[in-house]
Design an enzyme around this catalytic site. Sequence first.
Site, PDB file in Angstrom:
ATOM      1  N   ASP A  37       0.819  -1.214   0.000  1.00  0.00           N
ATOM      2  CA  ASP A  37       0.000   0.000   0.000  1.00  0.00           C
ATOM      3  C   ASP A  37       0.852   1.263   0.000  1.00  0.00           C
ATOM      4  OD1 ASP A  37      -2.071   1.754   0.146  1.00  0.00           O
ATOM      5  OD2 ASP A  37      -2.634   1.281   2.198  1.00  0.00           O
ATOM      6  N   ASP A  73      -1.821   5.684  -5.752  1.00  0.00           N
ATOM      7  CA  ASP A  73      -2.122   4.783  -4.641  1.00  0.00           C
ATOM      8  C   ASP A  73      -2.333   3.359  -5.144  1.00  0.00           C
ATOM      9  OD1 ASP A  73      -2.967   3.574  -2.353  1.00  0.00           O
ATOM     10  OD2 ASP A  73      -4.730   4.816  -2.045  1.00  0.00           O
TER      11      ASP A  73
END
Length: 437
Positions: free
Chosen positions: A101, A321
């Site tokens: 992440d 992201d």
Amino acid sequence: MVSMSPLYALLVLPLLLFTFADLCRSQNTTTTEYLKLPLLRNNPFASLTEVLSYDTHRLSVLHNRGTLKFPVVSGAPSGSGEYFVPLSLGTPPQTLLVVADTGSDLVWVKCSVCKNNCSSIHPTAFIARHSSTFSPHHCFDSSCRLVHNHCNRTRRVNTRCHYKYSYGDGSVTSGVFSKETTTLQTSSGREARLKNLAFGCASRISGPSLTGATSNGVMGLGRGPVSFSSQLGRRFGNKFSYCLRDYTISPPPTSFLTIGNDVVRKTSRMSFTPLQTNHQQPSFSYYYIEIQAVSVNRAKLPIDPSVWSIDESGNGGTIVDSGTTLTYLAEPAYLQVLEAVKRQVRLGYDLCVNVSGMRRPRLPKLSFKLVGNSLFSPPPRNYFIEAAYGVKCLAIRPVTSEGLPSVIGNLMQQGFLLEFDNEGSRLGFSRRGCAQP
């Protein structure tokens, strides 16, 4: 597991001026190798509704420095939009699958306090009592101040550092902020054991994004000092890269998360754009880039440039992201893109188009001009996903909550080699290099 990015998951940290050198003391030496971890993902989603639900609840030339590569796998077969990497913690090592992440910082894993019959739990949780190198941070260690903690000021002996990591949808992970040895494989196959990796040993997990998750934790790769990439940065050049392979391929191909410099970059013809800094919210360690213009089929859209800027209050901007699946654009920009797409194809319910019977459907081509005179031009398959046979749906949605940034999600990143260069404060990308093992 539901997506983990702090577009909807904001790390609760005070503004701190402390360094994190104590976590990197064992990483002062350099090598000519790198770390390479596999990125793991599975089959495509059954429907666009499933993807939207996933995102809504969501919180991925050697310069004489080492490099590590980690395999990355998709979680799509289980209804998840994340990419996973294996992380080995403890002595002897216990390997857990965690989310890669770039939209968060903290490394954390599910921990078990079991005392008997622990074999039935492993490998779904880290068992601290089975590791000879596990050590909680003390509540008054300077490193403990880097996470939201509640120290008991009246007790100064044997007080563990307790962390609490909150996400925008109300999901929370909490436990003991600890340090542990991590075992990694270098590019040459040599085993590397790195001491004192700071991580959250989670004893409590709550909220829609975390309960019932398919992963065992999160490998935060953000720009903050507690992220995995930051902790390894001194030894491996303060940069990492990955290529997210096409999730529609069956069986799903393995791609890699590379910590350090990979020789693939020498032939990848990278384009670069500078990373932006949100000076009003320095504790939000996103990878901000600045969009200058958007085009559909080479026609520039009349979007006010201020739509893409970080305002004086620290709101807005655009982040890259790996933890968010779809791409989210500021609403004024989204409406312009949607109108331009509608002029090219007939979009039906849920922004979908019928392409049955078409061997090569002609879909609108989207491109983003970035600061630094670079052009990010993903193919239509990165933003038109197949929701059913012969039906492709637009995988772009508006940002409707005030203050949130636009997001370039992992579907839009597919097929690109991305290099996050924190030392040079820039993001590199290339359509070449993804096919490399």
